[in-house]
Design a protein around this motif. Structure first.
Motif, mmCIF file in Angstrom:
data_model
loop_
_atom_site.group_PDB
_atom_site.id
_atom_site.type_symbol
_atom_site.label_atom_id
_atom_site.label_comp_id
_atom_site.label_asym_id
_atom_site.label_seq_id
_atom_site.Cartn_x
_atom_site.Cartn_y
_atom_site.Cartn_z
ATOM 1 N N SER A 1 40.305 49.969 50.675
ATOM 2 C CA SER A 1 40.609 48.837 49.803
ATOM 3 C C SER A 1 42.082 48.473 49.961
ATOM 4 O O SER A 1 42.918 49.337 50.282
ATOM 5 N N PRO A 2 42.443 47.213 49.752
ATOM 6 C CA PRO A 2 43.862 46.821 49.861
ATOM 7 C C PRO A 2 44.775 47.672 48.981
ATOM 8 O O PRO A 2 45.885 48.037 49.397
ATOM 9 N N ALA A 3 44.298 48.008 47.769
ATOM 10 C CA ALA A 3 45.129 48.806 46.866
ATOM 11 C C ALA A 3 45.364 50.204 47.435
ATOM 12 O O ALA A 3 46.482 50.751 47.355
ATOM 13 N N MET A 4 44.326 50.798 48.011
ATOM 14 C CA MET A 4 44.475 52.138 48.587
ATOM 15 C C MET A 4 45.391 52.106 49.803
ATOM 16 O O MET A 4 46.229 52.995 50.002
ATOM 17 N N MET A 5 45.251 51.067 50.607
ATOM 18 C CA MET A 5 46.079 50.960 51.811
ATOM 19 C C MET A 5 47.564 50.831 51.462
ATOM 20 O O MET A 5 48.433 51.247 52.232
ATOM 21 N N ARG A 6 47.850 50.256 50.294
ATOM 22 C CA ARG A 6 49.249 50.059 49.885
ATOM 23 C C ARG A 6 49.780 51.180 48.995
ATOM 24 O O ARG A 6 50.955 51.168 48.612
ATOM 25 N N ASN A 7 48.947 52.139 48.672
ATOM 26 C CA ASN A 7 49.319 53.190 47.725
ATOM 27 C C ASN A 7 50.468 54.051 48.269
ATOM 28 O O ASN A 7 50.333 54.665 49.331
ATOM 29 N N PRO A 8 51.598 54.122 47.571
ATOM 30 C CA PRO A 8 52.737 54.916 48.059
ATOM 31 C C PRO A 8 52.433 56.409 48.134
ATOM 32 O O PRO A 8 53.041 57.121 48.936
ATOM 33 N N ILE A 9 51.523 56.873 47.318
ATOM 34 C CA ILE A 9 51.150 58.293 47.370
ATOM 35 C C ILE A 9 50.500 58.607 48.712
ATOM 36 O O ILE A 9 50.765 59.639 49.336
ATOM 37 N N VAL A 10 49.637 57.701 49.161
ATOM 38 C CA VAL A 10 48.983 57.870 50.462
ATOM 39 C C VAL A 10 50.022 57.872 51.575
ATOM 40 O O VAL A 10 50.002 58.726 52.473
ATOM 41 N N SER A 11 50.938 56.934 51.503
ATOM 42 C CA SER A 11 51.996 56.862 52.523
ATOM 43 C C SER A 11 52.814 58.143 52.572
ATOM 44 O O SER A 11 53.160 58.642 53.654
#
Length: 485
Positions: free
Chosen positions: A374-384
């Motif tokens: 999802s766009p929100a997951m792709m932008r999540n700073p935690i994921v990064s």
């Protein structure tokens, strides 16, 4: 000075060439392709083992879920918009939508959607992405029975995987050409032709048409970032396969001889340097290749599944909080750091081929499904942040297993702030045909894939219809359930 052409002497006379029949060439190199065509033309539903039929039903359900989920993604919406001229009164369905398209286009769109999330099956590629859409569209187009549809699904796997075996390439060639993708169009053609039925001549024409319609072998992410949206171009392969069967059904002669012409034929065109035609007929009706299908547990490239499973199991077994993770070390085969290492994926497709991204999903215990991208997951700073903590190393043992055993071995180690270290090695991933998922797993995956779509309310009915499809006399109810109102 004379302008007349020179007169040829008698001993220089040109002898007209003796051409072979394009559908029944005499050379022994074509014998195995002929045996394959005969097998397909003679295949009857009653001859297929019960467990093979059951596998075909599971793959059908799994693929329908992937199509429906794929349509409910940003890329899926773009694909639908590109082909949507408005719902028509006739045509073949695009599951989860009200869209109706001509058979070939329906096969193309459904095949493309099936591959959007890289969640469809694995078997030396993704046969379900072309076989199911081609068989489904042809069945709806001609009003075939469920038994004809299932026979087509089985035929697509039997023909396609044998063609894959016959057109192998050395590792050096394999690094330059995606040879293993190219057979999917002929798998689609075999499936569609078996659904509609015909003479052996028509089957030979269909295989020839499908070979001629094959696309160049495309890699997914080797051309630059962000990854191109065609992926392996399964949509066009399914279209070509279905077109092949439609043409053959109307007795339009196809170039069957190119299927096994070693100098000018299919294998040479796609870049194979190890063409072995004997594999085209190997153990027909004895070994059912559809049994080698692996139903995926995760929506990403199958090369990454052992890593994901290892991380997920460690997190669950030791109750590891992602905030306590200092490092994740992955030891695996060379292709992962070469082609699948991307700590800042630019798109959802890039993320599907990023070992760092999917490992972050496992560290966070994000529910498996299209929500991963999802766009929100792709932008999540935690994921990064988590992606920066992941190290990839080459394991010589895993590299050898990759080439010798077709195994995607991965060993993962999680290091924590509290000084603990947890390790696990996964040899064959969940869902691999050596570790098969059961029908309940597949049904659960389908339910998750259709969640939030227009078909969520009728998901139980779709499951019931597909899993008992061989007891029905018509596919009309299934097509009705798949069409969103």
């Amino acid at each position: 000075m004379s302008n007349r052409p020179p007169i040829l002497k008698a001993d220089a006379a040109i002898t007209p060439p003796s051409f072979e029949h394009i559908l029944f060439p005499r050379s022994s190199i074509h014998e195995d392709a002929g045996l394959l065509a005969h097998f397909l033309a003679s295949l009857r539903y009653e001859d297929i083992p019960t467990d093979v039929v059951d596998t075909a039903k599971l793959i059908t359900l799994d693929t329908l879920g992937c199509i429906i989920a794929g349509a409910d993604t940003p890329l899926g919406e773009k694909i639908l918009a590109a082909y949507n001229g408005g719902p028509g009164p006739t045509g073949c369905c695009i599951p989860g939508t009200s869209l109706k398209l001509a058979p070939s286009l329906a096969a193309k769109v459904n095949a493309w959607l099936a591959d959007v999330l890289d969640y469809e099956d694995d078997a030396a590629g993704h046969p379900s992405a072309t076989v199911i859409p081609a068989a489904l569209a042809m069945a709806e187009h001609v009003g075939a029975t469920p038994q004809q549809f299932l026979s087509g699904v089985v035929a697509g796997y039997e023909a396609g995987l044998r063609l894959h075996d016959a057109t192998q390439a050395t590792p050096e060639v394999y690094r330059r050409f995606a040879v293993y993708h190219a057979w999917h169009g002929m798998a689609a053609g075999a499936a569609a032709m078996t659904v509609v039925g015909g003479t052996e001549e028509q089957f030979r024409s269909a295989l020839g048409h499908a070979a001629a319609n094959t696309n160049i072998p495309l890699w997914y992410v080797q051309y630059g970032r962000p990854a191109h949206a065609l992926k392996a171009n399964y949509g066009q392969m399914a279209l070509g396969g279905l077109d092949a069967a439609i043409c053959a059904r109307h007795n339009i002669v196809g170039p069957f001889a190119m299927l096994s012409d070693a100098e000018r034929g299919f294998a040479m065109i796609i870049g194979s340097d190890q063409f072995q035609p004997k594999h085209l007929s190997a153990e027909l009706s004895t070994v059912w290749r559809i049994r080698e299908s692996s139903l995926k547990a995760y929506p990403c490239c199958g090369f990454l599944h052992t890593t994901i499973e290892g991380v997920s199991k460690l997190v669950a077994a030791h109750n590891i909080d992602y905030q306590n993770v200092t490092k994740l070390r992955v030891r695996t085969f060379k292709r992962i750091p070469e082609w699948f290492s991307d700590a800042a994926p630019a798109s959802d497709i890039d993320a599907q081929f990023s070992v760092q991204y999917v490992s972050a999903m496992a560290l966070l215990s994000v529910e498996v499904g299209r929500e991963w991208y999802s766009p929100a997951m792709m932008r999540n700073p935690i994921v990064s942040d988590l992606m920066q903590r992941i190290e990839i190393e080459v394991d010589p043992i895993a590299e050898k297993a990759f080439w010798d055993l077709d195994q995607n071995l991965s060993s993962v180690t999680i290091l924590t702030k509290s000084g603990q270290s947890f390790s696990l090695t996964i040899d064959w991933p969940d869902g691999h045909w050596k570790r098969p998922r059961n029908s309940a797993d597949t049904e659960t995956k389908f339910q998750r894939n259709v969640r939030g779509t227009l078909l969520e309310r009728q998901s139980d009915d779709i499951i019931e219809q597909v899993m008992n499809i061989d007891r029905s006399h018509s596919l009309n109810k299934l097509f009705s359930l798949l069409t969103a109102i």
